[in-house]
Motif scaffolding. Structure first.
Motif, mmCIF file in Angstrom:
data_model
loop_
_atom_site.group_PDB
_atom_site.id
_atom_site.type_symbol
_atom_site.label_atom_id
_atom_site.label_comp_id
_atom_site.label_asym_id
_atom_site.label_seq_id
_atom_site.Cartn_x
_atom_site.Cartn_y
_atom_site.Cartn_z
ATOM 1 N N GLU A 115 -5.324 1.820 -8.415
ATOM 2 C CA GLU A 115 -5.376 3.207 -7.961
ATOM 3 C C GLU A 115 -6.781 3.454 -7.415
ATOM 4 O O GLU A 115 -7.749 3.449 -8.177
ATOM 5 C CB GLU A 115 -5.058 4.139 -9.127
ATOM 6 C CG GLU A 115 -4.975 5.596 -8.759
ATOM 7 C CD GLU A 115 -4.693 6.458 -9.983
ATOM 8 O OE1 GLU A 115 -4.703 7.695 -9.812
ATOM 9 O OE2 GLU A 115 -4.498 5.911 -11.084
ATOM 10 N N MET A 116 -6.887 3.632 -6.094
ATOM 11 C CA MET A 116 -8.181 3.775 -5.454
ATOM 12 C C MET A 116 -8.405 5.224 -5.060
ATOM 13 O O MET A 116 -7.677 5.781 -4.240
ATOM 14 C CB MET A 116 -8.263 2.862 -4.230
ATOM 15 C CG MET A 116 -8.079 1.394 -4.561
ATOM 16 S SD MET A 116 -8.485 0.325 -3.169
ATOM 17 C CE MET A 116 -8.075 -1.289 -3.880
ATOM 18 N N CYS A 117 -9.438 5.814 -5.616
ATOM 19 C CA CYS A 117 -9.755 7.219 -5.357
ATOM 20 C C CYS A 117 -10.595 7.327 -4.095
ATOM 21 O O CYS A 117 -11.703 6.791 -4.025
ATOM 22 C CB CYS A 117 -10.511 7.793 -6.548
ATOM 23 S SG CYS A 117 -10.789 9.571 -6.462
ATOM 24 N N TYR B 233 0.839 -1.192 0.000
ATOM 25 C CA TYR B 233 0.000 0.000 0.000
ATOM 26 C C TYR B 233 0.881 1.251 0.000
ATOM 27 O O TYR B 233 1.983 1.258 0.548
ATOM 28 C CB TYR B 233 -0.899 0.025 1.234
ATOM 29 C CG TYR B 233 -1.985 -1.026 1.240
ATOM 30 C CD1 TYR B 233 -3.281 -0.713 0.838
ATOM 31 C CD2 TYR B 233 -1.720 -2.323 1.661
ATOM 32 C CE1 TYR B 233 -4.285 -1.663 0.855
ATOM 33 C CE2 TYR B 233 -2.718 -3.287 1.681
ATOM 34 C CZ TYR B 233 -3.998 -2.960 1.279
ATOM 35 O OH TYR B 233 -4.998 -3.907 1.288
ATOM 36 N N CYS B 234 0.353 2.312 -0.599
ATOM 37 C CA CYS B 234 1.055 3.594 -0.582
ATOM 38 C C CYS B 234 0.050 4.716 -0.826
ATOM 39 O O CYS B 234 -1.111 4.459 -1.160
ATOM 40 C CB CYS B 234 2.168 3.638 -1.632
ATOM 41 S SG CYS B 234 1.582 3.664 -3.343
ATOM 42 N N VAL C 123 0.523 -7.051 -5.794
ATOM 43 C CA VAL C 123 -0.525 -6.067 -6.059
ATOM 44 C C VAL C 123 -0.155 -4.789 -5.322
ATOM 45 O O VAL C 123 0.046 -4.804 -4.103
ATOM 46 C CB VAL C 123 -1.910 -6.558 -5.587
ATOM 47 C CG1 VAL C 123 -2.967 -5.473 -5.812
ATOM 48 C CG2 VAL C 123 -2.298 -7.842 -6.312
ATOM 49 N N PHE C 124 -0.035 -3.697 -6.062
ATOM 50 C CA PHE C 124 0.246 -2.391 -5.476
ATOM 51 C C PHE C 124 -1.079 -1.637 -5.350
ATOM 52 O O PHE C 124 -1.820 -1.525 -6.328
ATOM 53 C CB PHE C 124 1.215 -1.589 -6.348
ATOM 54 C CG PHE C 124 2.535 -2.279 -6.591
ATOM 55 C CD1 PHE C 124 3.467 -2.403 -5.570
ATOM 56 C CD2 PHE C 124 2.842 -2.806 -7.842
ATOM 57 C CE1 PHE C 124 4.677 -3.035 -5.788
ATOM 58 C CE2 PHE C 124 4.047 -3.441 -8.074
ATOM 59 C CZ PHE C 124 4.972 -3.560 -7.036
ATOM 60 N N VAL C 125 -1.361 -1.136 -4.164
ATOM 61 C CA VAL C 125 -2.587 -0.380 -3.922
ATOM 62 C C VAL C 125 -2.207 1.057 -3.593
ATOM 63 O O VAL C 125 -1.560 1.316 -2.584
ATOM 64 C CB VAL C 125 -3.411 -0.978 -2.769
ATOM 65 C CG1 VAL C 125 -4.661 -0.126 -2.519
ATOM 66 C CG2 VAL C 125 -3.803 -2.421 -3.075
ATOM 67 N N CYS C 126 -2.603 1.970 -4.460
ATOM 68 C CA CYS C 126 -2.322 3.393 -4.262
ATOM 69 C C CYS C 126 -3.611 4.089 -3.837
ATOM 70 O O CYS C 126 -4.589 4.105 -4.595
ATOM 71 C CB CYS C 126 -1.775 4.021 -5.545
ATOM 72 S SG CYS C 126 -1.475 5.801 -5.409
ATOM 73 N N GLU C 127 -3.623 4.629 -2.633
ATOM 74 C CA GLU C 127 -4.798 5.322 -2.113
ATOM 75 C C GLU C 127 -4.667 6.811 -2.443
ATOM 76 O O GLU C 127 -3.972 7.547 -1.760
ATOM 77 C CB GLU C 127 -4.903 5.096 -0.601
ATOM 78 C CG GLU C 127 -5.047 3.620 -0.227
ATOM 79 C CD GLU C 127 -4.915 3.370 1.261
ATOM 80 O OE1 GLU C 127 -5.466 4.166 2.053
ATOM 81 O OE2 GLU C 127 -4.254 2.381 1.637
#
Length: 308
Positions: free
Chosen positions: A240-242, A153-154, A179-183
């Protein structure tokens, strides 16, 4: 949102996990206002992104590399509220010791979430380095031919860092199970906010998807598919989670206005409306859940303060 194939029990469990995250976050703010802790990075507004993605992680098998704002991730993986408050207090005490040793240059406190018994890797202070660590862990898992996925996560604030770019490039080059999760903080809607990656040339071999991080069902479905994709050896993904980040940091008029304008994006309220539309909401159940969590979290906070 669509609830096809998802049971009522599971959907309500998602709400319960998001509510628990919100209550723990509120109590952490209470500790901050009482000057029990120096530093807090609220996850308010991130609950759907964090809970909806973390429930897809196979606890004890997959590896998780959270960043400092990922309270909902560590709670969902299995960290208890007591352990969360203990981490906050240890961070506070560590910062005070450093301040006494070097009073002229007090370091900025930073949460280092770690839960090794559940394969949660403690994050470093330098931002974006966890992306490199995740790529390295995934590379080791691939060499061992283990069906294990690493999730890192980042925030959107690190996507231009060299470590972030090197990490996703290495993962894409070796087609790693990660899996990279960008908040990404999106003050406006998903459609009205440009991607935080628009100026970055993403490497070939990396699947990128941008989703509404305030919709927990959407997050769950996207993350579930991403985990399966990675576990089957089809390469890394960047989700990419908005999200709309809002924090009740004070009672000033400016802050209140900011909070009120963000309420329409509150993932808990959005999910409650969804449950009501689907006929899954029950006022008595919700009240009992809120009361139970509030009592449990208050007790955990008091026990952590006592032990500290």
């Amino acid at each position: 949102m669509m609830s096809a194939t998802l049971s009522t029990t599971f959907i309500r469990d998602l709400y319960a996990r998001m509510l628990l995250t919100r209550i723990v976050d509120d109590h952490a703010w209470k500790m901050h206002r009482q000057e029990r802790i120096d530093f807090i990075a609220s996850c308010r507004g991130h609950e759907a992104a964090q809970v909806g993605s973390a429930v897809c992680i196979e606890v004890g098998k997959d590896f998780t590399v959270p960043y400092y704002r990922d309270l909902g991730v560590v709670l969902t993986i299995g960290m208890t509220p007591y352990e969360v408050f203990h981490t906050y207090l240890q961070t506070h005490l560590s910062g005070n010791r450093c301040s006494e040793e070097q009073p002229a240059s007090k370091p900025t406190a930073m949460l280092h979430w770690g839960y090794h018994k559940h394969n949660t890797v403690t994050g470093p202070t330098p931002m974006a380095t966890q992306i490199l660590h995740a790529a390295g862990i995934a590379f080791a898992c691939k060499l061992r031919k283990a069906p294990v996925v690493t999730v890192a996560y980042c925030s959107d604030g690190v996507t231009s860092e060299a470590d972030f770019l090197e990490g996703i490039q290495f993962a894409a080059l070796h087609q790693l199970p990660v899996v990279f999760v960008c908040e990404q903080n999106c003050p406006d809607s998903l459609a009205d906010t440009p991607s935080c990656l628009h100026a970055i040339a993403l490497p070939s071999g990396l699947t990128h998807q941008r989703i509404d991080g305030g919709d927990v069902i959407t997050v769950y479905r996207a993350m579930q598919a991403a985990m399966q994709h990675a576990r089957e050896g089809r390469g890394p993904l960047l989700l990419e989670m908005c999200v709309t980040r809002f924090t009740p940091s004070s009672s000033t008029t400016e802050d209140i206005t900011t909070i009120e304008s963000a309420e329409q994006h509150d993932p808990l309220l959005r999910f409650r409306h969804y449950l009501q539309e689907q006929g899954l909401w029950d006022d008595e159940w919700a009240a009992q859940l809120n009361q139970r969590f509030t009592i449990e979290v208050e007790r955990a906070m008091q026990e952590a303060l006592r032990d500290a």
